[in-house]
Design a protein around this motif. Structure first.
Motif, PDB file in Angstrom:
ATOM      1  N   LYS A   1       0.852  -1.178   0.000  1.00 22.94           N
ATOM      2  CA  LYS A   1       0.000   0.000   0.000  1.00 22.94           C
ATOM      3  C   LYS A   1       0.891   1.233   0.000  1.00 22.94           C
ATOM      4  CE  LYS A   1      -3.577  -2.582   2.396  1.00 22.94           C
ATOM      5  NZ  LYS A   1      -4.380  -2.771   3.616  1.00 22.94           N
ATOM      6  N   GLU A   2       0.319   2.361  -0.360  1.00 18.69           N
ATOM      7  CA  GLU A   2       1.114   3.574  -0.448  1.00 18.69           C
ATOM      8  C   GLU A   2       1.809   3.885   0.870  1.00 18.69           C
ATOM      9  OE1 GLU A   2       0.629   8.387  -1.306  1.00 18.69           O
ATOM     10  OE2 GLU A   2      -1.136   7.077  -1.289  1.00 18.69           O
ATOM     11  N   ARG A   3       3.098   4.116   0.776  1.00 20.82           N
ATOM     12  CA  ARG A   3       3.861   4.506   1.953  1.00 20.82           C
ATOM     13  C   ARG A   3       3.965   6.023   1.976  1.00 20.82           C
ATOM     14  NH1 ARG A   3      10.156   4.728   2.916  1.00 20.82           N
ATOM     15  NH2 ARG A   3       9.973   5.328   0.753  1.00 20.82           N
ATOM     16  N   ARG A   4       3.691   6.608   3.147  1.00 24.82           N
ATOM     17  CA  ARG A   4       3.757   8.056   3.263  1.00 24.82           C
ATOM     18  C   ARG A   4       4.758   8.435   4.354  1.00 24.82           C
ATOM     19  NH1 ARG A   4      -2.556  10.079   2.445  1.00 24.82           N
ATOM     20  NH2 ARG A   4      -2.854   8.985   0.443  1.00 24.82           N
TER      21      ARG A   4
END
Length: 501
Positions: free
Chosen positions: A316-319
């Protein structure tokens, strides 16, 4: 019905010949680890330890820790881990508060454990790095089968604290720890028996315990230990043992990044790096990833949540700069002082409930009720939540100081300062530090006619608390800021200009 130690029993059956724990040239297979732990369990039973009795462990990251940890659990005991840097005065508090029956210590750690145990009137067993000797086990019958325990029985008591009193013991159940461990290995790090996990996080801390030791045992992977973190040693071990999963706090990543060997170290085996314990500076994260060619995933948790609560999750998108979002089995929300959810993007206190939340604080029903007033654990951390569900820590509601990944509680240090005959008032605060995150500072006012130098006070406290806790910065003031009731206001204490780094 379950017992966290059942994971070791099962893994030894499935992967008995695989390496379980390594310390340089010393290697224990899973069969070896279960055999050694069974010897400890038998010894404890022979000494009259019953299920639910508290057994203390005071070790650095050496094989004796997993051996005695799982040995105590096999016997049905509740484990109380302690930092090996603690002085006798501090160990004695934990022994008394938990009602401990027996404590294990390391023969390389000085006399603090034996001294504290003698003072309290309980047995201490001081062992070598590889665990109890045959003479210490004696004629006790090995006990390799895990004593049956209920999901809600307490497996571990981990001491933590706010800033208003002595440390409190967070009761983590067998289900708390097993559930959080399985979430870690399946949904987050995706560990397999072929993985090698770096064991440089302290095993007496819940991050290292759950994500390192318990995760490796549950999957049959290898945990390679470093007794005390050293950046150069860590880089060497990654190459030597082909470490695939590195778990650390931000100061560890900064230490390796800035080490002289960073450019020549073989880190090609690394596939995943995990960071927690305190906020990871985005600049350090980016520089580390550029230097070593791997991805750092940052998460969040507390001793009271076993620990993992949120995570920047694989796939999943890493922020960077956020702590991700809730892990499976855990719910989080951001609330105001009345427990109502705040609007999106607005700051509030993180509240958590789920399979990972502690049973309560040992022997402190009022503190438990205050922390979990409505089924949701109040963390004391202030955060925002964005439209996609990512959380960002913005401040700490509590006055907790996190120095290099270790918790330092101001009240405890203040109490030590107050023991000095010249001290009238003391306030301990965190001071921003570029490498450690925070450094410990203390403002002190003297009694009339009394005096001491800042160096005197540093030395005085250093003799009474673990080395990572004593204040590196001490300054003298005429008086400390106070509220209407005379309470010292830490939030209004300011360090002298130029203090910190």
């Amino acid at each position: 019905m379950t017992n966290l130690a059942a994971n070791l029993v099962q893994t030894a059956a499935d992967h008995g010949d695989r390496p379980a724990v390594r310390l340089d040239d010393a290697v224990l297979t899973y069969s070896d680890l279960l055999s050694a732990a069974a010897g400890v369990a038998g010894m404890l039973k022979a000494r009259g330890i019953e299920p639910g009795d508290r057994v203390g462990l005071v070790f650095p990251n050496v094989p004796a820790y997993p051996i005695t940890f799982y040995g105590a659990l096999l016997a049905g005991a509740t484990v109380v881990p302690m930092n090996p840097l603690l002085k006798a005065r501090e160990v004695e508090y934990y022994l008394n508060d938990s009602g401990m029956s027996l404590v294990f210590g390391w023969d390389g750690g000085g006399d603090a454990v034996a001294e504290a145990a003698k003072s309290v009137g309980i047995d201490s067993v001081i062992v070598g790095a590889m665990g109890p000797s045959a003479e210490q086990i004696g004629d006790a019958e090995p006990a390799p089968d895990a004593v049956e325990r209920a999901d809600d029985d307490t497996a571990v008591i981990l001491y933590t604290s706010g800033t208003t009193g002595q440390p409190k013991g967070a009761e983590l159940t067998h289900h708390n720890l097993d559930s959080n461990c399985r979430t870690t290995v399946s949904a987050l790090i995706q560990i397999t028996p072929d993985d090698v996990i770096m064991g440089c996080l302290p095993l007496f801390h819940v991050f290292g315990l759950t994500c390192g030791l318990n995760a490796s045992v549950a999957t049959g992977s290898c945990l390679t230990l470093i007794p005390r973190f050293d950046a150069g040693k860590a880089l060497s071990v990654v190459g030597r043992d082909k470490v695939t999963v590195f778990e650390g706090v931000p100061t560890m990543y900064a230490g390796m990044l800035h080490h002289d060997d960073a450019g020549s170290a073989d880190v090609s085996s690394l596939r995943t790096c995990i960071s927690g314990g305190s906020a990871m500076p985005v600049e350090i994260m980016k520089a580390f990833e550029d230097q070593f060619g791997c991805t750092i995933l940052e998460g969040y948790g507390l001793s009271e949540t076993s620990p993992v609560a949120s995570f920047n999750q694989p796939g999943k998108e890493r922020r960077p700069g956020t702590i991700g979002f809730e892990v499976p089995g855990c719910e989080m929300k951001v609330v105001d002082d009345d427990g109502n959810e705040v609007a999106e993007g607005e700051p509030g206190e993180i509240a958590i409930r789920g399979e990972n939340v502690m049973k309560g604080y040992w022997g402190r029903p009022e503190a438990t009720a205050e922390s979990i007033p409505d089924g949701w654990f109040r963390t004391g951390d202030i955060a925002t939540k964005d439209a996609d569900g990512y959380y960002t820590i913005v401040d700490r509601k509590k006055d907790l100081i996190i120095r290099g990944g270790y918790n330092v509680y101001p009240r405890e240090i203040e109490e030590a300062l107050y023991e000095h005959p010249a001290v009238a008032e003391a306030a301990v605060i965190g001071i921003k530090h570029s490498d450690l995150g925070e450094e410990v500072g203390a403002a002190v006012a003297f009694k009339s006619g009394e005096e001491a130098t800042p160096e005197d006070l540093k030395a005085f406290v250093k003799e009474r608390v673990a080395a990572y806790k004593y204040p590196r910065h001490v300054w003298v003031v005429d008086e400390l800021p106070k509220g209407p009731t005379g309470k010292i206001l830490r939030r209004e204490v300011e360090a002298p200009e130029g203090t910190g780094s």
